[in-house]
Scaffold this motif. Structure first.
Motif, PDB file in Angstrom:
ATOM      1  N   GLN A 175       0.757  -1.163   0.104  1.00  0.00           N
ATOM      2  CA  GLN A 175      -0.141   0.045  -0.139  1.00  0.00           C
ATOM      3  C   GLN A 175       0.821   1.277  -0.043  1.00  0.00           C
ATOM      4  OE1 GLN A 175      -2.187  -0.853   3.609  1.00  0.00           O
ATOM      5  NE2 GLN A 175      -4.180  -1.364   2.265  1.00  0.00           N
ATOM      6  N   ALA A 176       1.825   1.163   0.776  1.00  0.00           N
ATOM      7  CA  ALA A 176       2.748   2.414   0.805  1.00  0.00           C
ATOM      8  C   ALA A 176       3.477   2.765  -0.493  1.00  0.00           C
ATOM      9  CB  ALA A 176       3.955   2.329   2.014  1.00  0.00           C
ATOM     10  N   ALA A 177       3.885   1.492  -1.109  1.00  0.00           N
ATOM     11  CA  ALA A 177       4.644   1.854  -2.301  1.00  0.00           C
ATOM     12  C   ALA A 177       3.611   2.193  -3.658  1.00  0.00           C
ATOM     13  CB  ALA A 177       5.064   0.281  -2.986  1.00  0.00           C
ATOM     14  N   MET A 178       2.506   1.948  -3.346  1.00  0.00           N
ATOM     15  CA  MET A 178       1.476   2.136  -4.459  1.00  0.00           C
ATOM     16  C   MET A 178       1.177   3.876  -4.305  1.00  0.00           C
ATOM     17  SD  MET A 178      -1.663  -0.658  -3.852  1.00  0.00           S
ATOM     18  CE  MET A 178      -2.586   0.458  -4.629  1.00  0.00           C
ATOM     19  N   TYR A 179       1.609   4.659  -3.308  1.00  0.00           N
ATOM     20  CA  TYR A 179       1.256   6.071  -3.051  1.00  0.00           C
ATOM     21  C   TYR A 179       1.812   7.014  -4.068  1.00  0.00           C
ATOM     22  CZ  TYR A 179       1.375  10.753  -0.743  1.00  0.00           C
ATOM     23  OH  TYR A 179       0.915  12.004  -0.339  1.00  0.00           O
ATOM     24  N   ARG A 180       0.750   7.443  -4.823  1.00  0.00           N
ATOM     25  CA  ARG A 180       1.185   8.366  -6.138  1.00  0.00           C
ATOM     26  C   ARG A 180       1.958   7.688  -7.114  1.00  0.00           C
ATOM     27  NH1 ARG A 180       2.003  14.381  -3.261  1.00  0.00           N
ATOM     28  NH2 ARG A 180      -0.082  14.483  -2.540  1.00  0.00           N
ATOM     29  N   CYS A 181       2.055   6.209  -7.128  1.00  0.00           N
ATOM     30  CA  CYS A 181       2.829   5.394  -8.074  1.00  0.00           C
ATOM     31  C   CYS A 181       2.269   5.731  -9.427  1.00  0.00           C
ATOM     32  CB  CYS A 181       3.077   4.137  -7.527  1.00  0.00           C
ATOM     33  SG  CYS A 181       4.175   3.304  -8.849  1.00  0.00           S
ATOM     34  N   LYS A 182       2.972   5.890 -10.607  1.00  0.00           N
ATOM     35  CA  LYS A 182       2.589   5.987 -11.872  1.00  0.00           C
ATOM     36  C   LYS A 182       3.124   5.071 -12.978  1.00  0.00           C
ATOM     37  CE  LYS A 182       4.681  10.068 -11.464  1.00  0.00           C
ATOM     38  NZ  LYS A 182       4.742  10.113 -10.343  1.00  0.00           N
ATOM     39  N   SER A 183       3.807   3.837 -12.474  1.00  0.00           N
ATOM     40  CA  SER A 183       4.077   3.008 -13.310  1.00  0.00           C
ATOM     41  C   SER A 183       4.574   1.853 -12.655  1.00  0.00           C
ATOM     42  CB  SER A 183       5.422   3.553 -14.348  1.00  0.00           C
ATOM     43  OG  SER A 183       6.456   3.861 -13.506  1.00  0.00           O
ATOM     44  N   TRP A 184       4.799   0.752 -13.300  1.00  0.00           N
ATOM     45  CA  TRP A 184       5.069  -0.690 -12.751  1.00  0.00           C
ATOM     46  C   TRP A 184       6.631  -0.599 -12.467  1.00  0.00           C
ATOM     47  CZ3 TRP A 184       2.129  -4.193 -11.021  1.00  0.00           C
ATOM     48  CH2 TRP A 184       0.722  -4.357 -11.387  1.00  0.00           C
ATOM     49  N   ASP A 185       7.438   0.201 -13.372  1.00  0.00           N
ATOM     50  CA  ASP A 185       9.040   0.154 -12.908  1.00  0.00           C
ATOM     51  C   ASP A 185       9.106   0.839 -11.601  1.00  0.00           C
ATOM     52  OD1 ASP A 185       9.630  -1.420 -14.996  1.00  0.00           O
ATOM     53  OD2 ASP A 185      10.095   0.644 -16.243  1.00  0.00           O
ATOM     54  N   GLU A 186       8.179   2.082 -11.560  1.00  0.00           N
ATOM     55  CA  GLU A 186       8.370   2.728 -10.006  1.00  0.00           C
ATOM     56  C   GLU A 186       7.800   1.924  -8.906  1.00  0.00           C
ATOM     57  OE1 GLU A 186       6.623   7.097  -8.271  1.00  0.00           O
ATOM     58  OE2 GLU A 186       5.870   6.428 -10.330  1.00  0.00           O
ATOM     59  N   PHE A 187       6.942   1.160  -9.056  1.00  0.00           N
ATOM     60  CA  PHE A 187       6.254   0.350  -8.089  1.00  0.00           C
ATOM     61  C   PHE A 187       7.409  -0.785  -7.612  1.00  0.00           C
ATOM     62  CE2 PHE A 187       3.179  -3.191  -7.151  1.00  0.00           C
ATOM     63  CZ  PHE A 187       2.860  -2.727  -6.067  1.00  0.00           C
ATOM     64  N   ARG A 188       7.949  -1.219  -8.612  1.00  0.00           N
ATOM     65  CA  ARG A 188       9.108  -2.406  -8.344  1.00  0.00           C
ATOM     66  C   ARG A 188      10.129  -1.632  -7.678  1.00  0.00           C
ATOM     67  NH1 ARG A 188       9.211  -5.572 -13.873  1.00  0.00           N
ATOM     68  NH2 ARG A 188       8.424  -7.847 -13.232  1.00  0.00           N
ATOM     69  N   ARG A 189      10.965  -0.464  -7.827  1.00  0.00           N
ATOM     70  CA  ARG A 189      11.785   0.164  -7.390  1.00  0.00           C
ATOM     71  C   ARG A 189      11.248   0.728  -5.949  1.00  0.00           C
ATOM     72  NH1 ARG A 189      12.045   3.200 -12.039  1.00  0.00           N
ATOM     73  NH2 ARG A 189      11.217   5.181 -10.838  1.00  0.00           N
ATOM     74  N   ARG A 190      10.461   0.998  -5.695  1.00  0.00           N
ATOM     75  CA  ARG A 190       9.682   1.348  -4.307  1.00  0.00           C
ATOM     76  C   ARG A 190       9.541   0.081  -3.248  1.00  0.00           C
ATOM     77  NH1 ARG A 190       4.955   5.401  -4.560  1.00  0.00           N
ATOM     78  NH2 ARG A 190       6.102   7.415  -5.526  1.00  0.00           N
ATOM     79  N   LEU A 191       9.303  -1.228  -3.936  1.00  0.00           N
ATOM     80  CA  LEU A 191       8.881  -2.494  -3.084  1.00  0.00           C
ATOM     81  C   LEU A 191      10.437  -2.991  -2.952  1.00  0.00           C
ATOM     82  CD1 LEU A 191       6.033  -3.840  -4.804  1.00  0.00           C
ATOM     83  CD2 LEU A 191       6.195  -3.355  -2.409  1.00  0.00           C
ATOM     84  N   ALA A 192      11.443  -2.590  -3.733  1.00  0.00           N
ATOM     85  CA  ALA A 192      12.902  -3.402  -3.500  1.00  0.00           C
ATOM     86  C   ALA A 192      13.373  -3.130  -1.964  1.00  0.00           C
ATOM     87  CB  ALA A 192      13.683  -2.859  -4.499  1.00  0.00           C
ATOM     88  N   PRO A 193      13.551  -1.982  -1.436  1.00  0.00           N
ATOM     89  CA  PRO A 193      14.155  -1.993  -0.192  1.00  0.00           C
ATOM     90  C   PRO A 193      13.322  -2.415   0.867  1.00  0.00           C
ATOM     91  CG  PRO A 193      14.001   0.380  -1.525  1.00  0.00           C
ATOM     92  CD  PRO A 193      13.169  -0.754  -2.306  1.00  0.00           C
ATOM     93  N   ALA A 194      12.109  -2.853   0.651  1.00  0.00           N
ATOM     94  CA  ALA A 194      11.054  -3.638   1.758  1.00  0.00           C
ATOM     95  C   ALA A 194      11.151  -4.878   1.582  1.00  0.00           C
ATOM     96  CB  ALA A 194       9.765  -3.278   1.376  1.00  0.00           C
ATOM     97  N   GLY A 195      12.087  -5.383   0.465  1.00  0.00           N
ATOM     98  CA  GLY A 195      12.430  -6.930   0.271  1.00  0.00           C
ATOM     99  C   GLY A 195      11.376  -7.689  -0.257  1.00  0.00           C
ATOM    100  N   ILE A 196      10.487  -6.843  -1.122  1.00  0.00           N
ATOM    101  CA  ILE A 196       9.319  -7.707  -1.885  1.00  0.00           C
ATOM    102  C   ILE A 196       9.565  -7.715  -3.412  1.00  0.00           C
ATOM    103  CG2 ILE A 196       6.946  -7.380  -2.409  1.00  0.00           C
ATOM    104  CD1 ILE A 196       6.487  -6.287   0.356  1.00  0.00           C
ATOM    105  N   THR A 197       9.627  -8.857  -3.823  1.00  0.00           N
ATOM    106  CA  THR A 197       9.800  -8.708  -5.626  1.00  0.00           C
ATOM    107  C   THR A 197       8.240  -8.973  -6.245  1.00  0.00           C
ATOM    108  OG1 THR A 197      10.112 -10.863  -5.408  1.00  0.00           O
ATOM    109  CG2 THR A 197      12.219  -9.490  -5.384  1.00  0.00           C
TER     110      THR A 197
END
Length: 315
Positions: A175-197
């Motif tokens: 949910q936090a990674a979705m905040y104002r997210c505009k693309s799948w690439d951006e979504f993946r980058r945001r989840l990486a530090p959280a350890g989620i692929t």
């Protein structure tokens, strides 16, 4: 107690994730996390901690991803015992068993979920400029957590409980990674530090993506299993909508600046010069100064309006 060794990276991204720097500030307020221990850093705010890590990492520039990141979570049954001091004690004992010694670190406790957990962010370059030995890290981590659980009588969770806890822990991170997210690439980058692929699976007939899976390295779930809003179709529409909103926002015009040349003047006349210059810059609508003569000004205005004689042709 479960420890997850997450992706290594740069200080700004990993510290930013742990300290909620890039999250929605209205949801992740100051009471949803706190720094419970640190060593070798200059202060307690995000910018100073990042600068501290960057300086420490510069001692060994051969390490391309100098910041390590480990998440340690506990069973809900242990929550009454998990004070900040006790969590910090467990974190330092875990780091000692992992060989994370003589280096910079911060320990950040997250409070936004019912699953008690903290994050260890540490510099993989020690204070002597040497990289720590991280060989067999996963085996060492399993042995360390088991030894600590036995020593302090912490709860050993059954497999089903771990499965449910993993879903509960992943949901707010997505949910936090979705905040104002505009693309799948951006979504993946945001989840990486959280350890989620993120992994897609395609339709057999069309070959186009039709579903999505999230993994924390130990468990893998279909997006809709975590929450219906995390299905591939809904997320794709969500990102497209955010992108359109960004594109349709009006561009702000840059402010027009007026630059006026100010003549050098004695210090006593600085205020007068500023006033006079400002008036000239807006078209000379005002005249200020002790030398102003209204009759002389009227004569000048009349002369400007007086038609000039045409010059005769020279013979």
């Amino acid at each position: 107690m479960i420890a997850k060794i997450l992706a290594k990276g740069g200080a700004s991204d990993i510290v930013g994730y742990a300290m909620r720097e890039f999250h929605d500030k209205e949801k992740y307020t100051a009471d949803t996390w706190r720094l419970i221990d640190s060593d070798g850093v200059f202060g307690s705010d995000y910018r100073r901690i990042v600068d501290s890590f960057d300086i420490g990492a510069s001692l060994n520039k051969r390490i391309s991803k100098p910041i390590g990141h480990i998440s340690v979570s506990f069973d809900k049954a242990d929550l009454p015992r998990l004070t900040d001091d006790f969590m910090a004690k467990l974190a330092k004992e875990y780091m000692e068993r992992m060989g994370i010694k003589d280096m910079q670190y911060i320990i950040v406790r997250h409070l936004e979920t019912s699953s008690p957990h903290f994050h260890i962010v540490y510099n993989r370059v020690n204070l002597h400029g040497k990289a720590i030995d991280e060989s067999n890290n996963f085996d060492k981590s399993k042995k360390a957590t088991k030894a600590i659980k036995l020593k302090y009588g912490l709860t050993f969770s059954p497999k089903k409980k771990l499965y449910e806890d993993a879903i509960a822990e992943m949901k707010p991170k997505i949910q936090a990674a979705m905040y104002r997210c505009k693309s799948w690439d951006e979504f993946r980058r945001r989840l990486a530090p959280a350890g989620i692929t993120v992994e897609f699976y395609n339709d057999r007939d069309t070959g186009k993506p039709q579903g999505i899976r999230f993994s924390d390295g130990e468990f893998t779930f279909n997006g809709s299993k975590i929450d219906r809003a995390f299905s591939y179709r809904r997320l794709d529409k969500f990102f497209a909508k955010n992108a359109r909103i960004k594109e349709t926002q009006p561009q702000q015009m840059a402010p027009i600046s007026v630059t006026a040349k100010v003549k050098e003047a004695p210090a006593a006349n600085v205020v007068e010069n500023i006033i006079e210059t400002g008036c000239q810059a807006v078209g000379g609508l005002f005249q200020v100064g002790p030398g102003y003569d209204s009759e002389e000004q009227s004569f000048i205005n009349r002369m400007k309006k007086k038609p000039q004689k045409k010059k005769g042709r020279s013979l």
